[in-house]
Design an enzyme around this catalytic site. Structure first.
Site, PDB file in Angstrom:
ATOM      1  N   HIS A  72       0.856  -1.182   0.000  1.00  0.00           N
ATOM      2  CA  HIS A  72       0.000   0.000   0.000  1.00  0.00           C
ATOM      3  C   HIS A  72       0.894   1.235   0.000  1.00  0.00           C
ATOM      4  O   HIS A  72       2.014   1.203   0.528  1.00  0.00           O
ATOM      5  CB  HIS A  72      -0.883  -0.012   1.247  1.00  0.00           C
ATOM      6  N   HIS A 192     -14.044  -2.218  -1.580  1.00  0.00           N
ATOM      7  CA  HIS A 192     -13.414  -2.225  -0.243  1.00  0.00           C
ATOM      8  C   HIS A 192     -14.448  -1.621   0.695  1.00  0.00           C
ATOM      9  O   HIS A 192     -14.656  -0.412   0.694  1.00  0.00           O
ATOM     10  CB  HIS A 192     -12.117  -1.397  -0.320  1.00  0.00           C
ATOM     11  N   HIS A 286     -36.193 -25.761  17.668  1.00  0.00           N
ATOM     12  CA  HIS A 286     -35.092 -25.803  16.692  1.00  0.00           C
ATOM     13  C   HIS A 286     -34.423 -27.172  16.699  1.00  0.00           C
ATOM     14  O   HIS A 286     -34.229 -27.790  15.656  1.00  0.00           O
ATOM     15  CB  HIS A 286     -34.038 -24.752  17.037  1.00  0.00           C
TER      16      HIS A 286
HETATM   17  C1  HCA Z   1      -6.641   3.619   4.293  1.00  0.00           C
HETATM   18  C2  HCA Z   1      -7.878   3.855   3.443  1.00  0.00           C
HETATM   19  C3  HCA Z   1      -8.527   2.654   2.823  1.00  0.00           C
HETATM   20  C4  HCA Z   1      -7.942   2.370   1.459  1.00  0.00           C
HETATM   21  C5  HCA Z   1      -8.582   1.251   0.720  1.00  0.00           C
HETATM   22  C6  HCA Z   1      -7.900   0.825  -0.565  1.00  0.00           C
HETATM   23  C7  HCA Z   1     -10.024   3.016   2.733  1.00  0.00           C
HETATM   24  O1  HCA Z   1      -6.765   3.093   5.413  1.00  0.00           O
HETATM   25  O2  HCA Z   1      -5.570   3.954   3.886  1.00  0.00           O
HETATM   26  O3  HCA Z   1      -6.730   1.127  -0.778  1.00  0.00           O
HETATM   27  O4  HCA Z   1      -8.557   0.149  -1.352  1.00  0.00           O
HETATM   28  O5  HCA Z   1     -10.817   2.390   3.428  1.00  0.00           O
HETATM   29  O6  HCA Z   1     -10.349   3.940   2.004  1.00  0.00           O
HETATM   30  O7  HCA Z   1      -8.380   1.518   3.646  1.00  0.00           O
HETATM   31 CU    CU Z   2     -10.112   0.744   4.523  1.00  0.00          CU
END
Ligand code: HCA
Ligand code: CU
Length: 461
Positions: A72, A192, A286
């Site tokens: 990331h 996400h 049940h």
């Molecule tokens: C974060 C943000 C993130 C990124 C999700 C992703 C979010 O914690 O840096 O990179 O797909 O929820 O927006 O987790």
């Molecule tokens: Cu996130």
């Protein structure tokens, strides 16, 4: 429904859970477990966070797992460099796209696009695959999300993550959003979904219906605040409700146990799939129906995830459940005796759940006769198990619990680590159980005592 890829981010989003910090070795073990289960992508961490995070990402990348390994990264060149240093296959570059976030970063919309594009081009020029995350996309202005994502795709990103960063979507809205985005953006789309309102699994499924081709999960649903889509219910729901295969479902309980241990975040008994009660039936109505036909109160058979059904005997139990349990213990009672046992059970509300021995004892008292255990004559034994010092005893204990014939597993102190009570029909079966225990990785030895006589008290458990 189409094929869905799973990106697991237990090691990145999951480590953002308050109170959680995995060691490098723990991360390696989790990554191997995820890979064995068959996740498609592992988001191994954000290397710019700290030295140990970078080390873990690098080590995981060097394991040559089948899953694609990602790092990331903020939309900052030095973060991309940190990812490059870890030799990952892909970098996931994120940038906030709501007006509020842009203001806080003191960036105009155009500057944000230029920043994202230059980072993506830099990463591509250095041989990385790129995912671009339009952070908080579900609350941002739609046309701007499309604009920045198109620019990202043009710069070389082949995946776009659309996070519901604060979990504020509904299934219908997120489905519509993904349906629209998949027409407007020429790239694979990741969903996400955060769980702030308890919608993370439902929203992820809806995103897939709309057009998402990958979903981000964490084991046990870890993550910032209330976490994100949990791998276990999501993968099982895909199978049960849509007949879509993703990971090996029977590997989920162990994966969950490892993450429970390493994270220190306990699993609630009511948690789907992996919670202790997930396949237990208590109410008389049940239990009776489930004994007749498990489908009456089960969404899917527990064996699908390597677990077993349990019928709880307590004051809620009815005649059928008690009769069934006693029958399985080799005891047949008359209708009148059965009713006596049942009313004795109902007189003891403080006993939350009867063990077999306690139920037999109570049956003897209530009927006033010595209950000869009938065929099959059971063999009971206590097996003491020793584990290697570096293995996690609870995960060995859980594995033992899944072996047929094992009734109870206790983690104990002293010369041995685990005590196992087994209850089988024959010596052959007993040997099979012992063989299976010895086969478990981490078990170094066993010592078995066969029970000759038993003296029970009626104490609660
Ligand atoms: C974060 C943000 C993130 C990124 C999700 C992703 C979010 O914690 O840096 O990179 O797909 O929820 O927006 O987790
Ligand atoms: Cu996130």
């Amino acid at each position: 429904m189409r094929k869905v890829m799973i990106l697991d981010t237990t090691l990145r989003e999951g480590e953002q859970t308050p109170g959680v910090s995995f060691t490098v070795e723990e991360k390696l073990q989790i990554a191997r477990g995820l890979d064995e289960a068959g996740v498609d992508m592992i988001e191994a961490g954000h290397p710019a966070v700290s030295r140990d995070v970078a080390e873990a990402v690098k080590k995981i990348a060097s394991e040559k797992l089948s899953a694609e390994i990602l790092a990331h990264s903020r939309a900052i060149i030095s973060d991309v460099d940190a990812a490059l240093n870890c030799d990952v296959q892909r970098v996931a570059i994120f940038l906030g796209v709501t007006d509020a976030k842009l203001r806080s970063m003191k960036m105009t919309k155009e500057e944000a696009i230029r920043t994202a594009v230059s980072c993506i081009e830099y990463a591509k020029a250095h041989g990385l695959k790129v995912r671009f995350t339009a952070e908080d996309a579900t609350r941002a202005e739609y046309d701007y999300v499309v604009k920045i994502c198109r620019a990202a795709v043009e710069a070389g990103a082949d995946r776009i993550s659309i996070p519901d960063t604060v979990g504020s979507m509904t299934p219908r809205r997120i489905m519509d959003l993904f349906a629209k985005l998949s027409k407007d953006i020429n790239a694979e789309l990741d969903a996400h979904c955060h769980n702030d309102l308890g919608m993370a699994v439902a929203n992820a499924l809806a995103a897939v219906e709309g057009g998402a081709t990958a979903v981000h999960t964490t084991v046990n649903g870890l993550g910032e605040r209330a976490g994100i889509t949990a791998l276990e219910p999501f993968a099982v729901a895909l199978k049960v409700l849509y007949d879509v295969d993703t990971v090996e479902l029977d590997k989920l309980p162990e994966l969950s146990a490892i993450v429970e241990k390493f994270s220190g975040i306990p699993i609630a008994p009511t948690q789907p799939i992996v919670g202790e009660n997930a396949f237990s039936h208590k109410g008389g109505v049940h239990a009776a129906a489930v004994i007749f036909d498990p489908k009456t109160y089960e969404a899917f058979p527990p064996g699908l995830v390597g677990r077993q059904r349990e019928i709880v005997i307590s004051k809620y139990a009815g005649r059928v459940a008690v009769e069934d349990r006693l029958k399985r213990l080799g005891v047949a009672l008359s209708e009148e005796e059965l009713m006596k046992v049942l009313s004795a059970i109902k007189e003891r509300p403080e006993i939350r759940s009867y063990r077999d021995v306690d139920l037999l004892e109570l049956a003897e008292r209530a009927t006033g006769r010595r209950l000869e255990i009938q065929v099959p004559k059971k063999i009971e034994a206590i097996v003491m198990v020793k584990c290697e010092s570096n293995v996690y005893t609870t995960s060995v204990a859980r594995r033992i619990l899944w072996i047929k014939g094992v009734e109870r597993v206790l983690e104990v102190s002293g010369d041995f680590d685990i005590e196992v009570l087994i209850n089988v029909d024959s010596i052959t079966q007993m040997n099979e159980v012992l063989e299976n225990i010895r086969l478990i990785k981490g078990v170094t030895g066993t010592n078995t005592r066969v029970v000759l006589k038993k003296f029970n008290s009626l104490s609660t458990n």
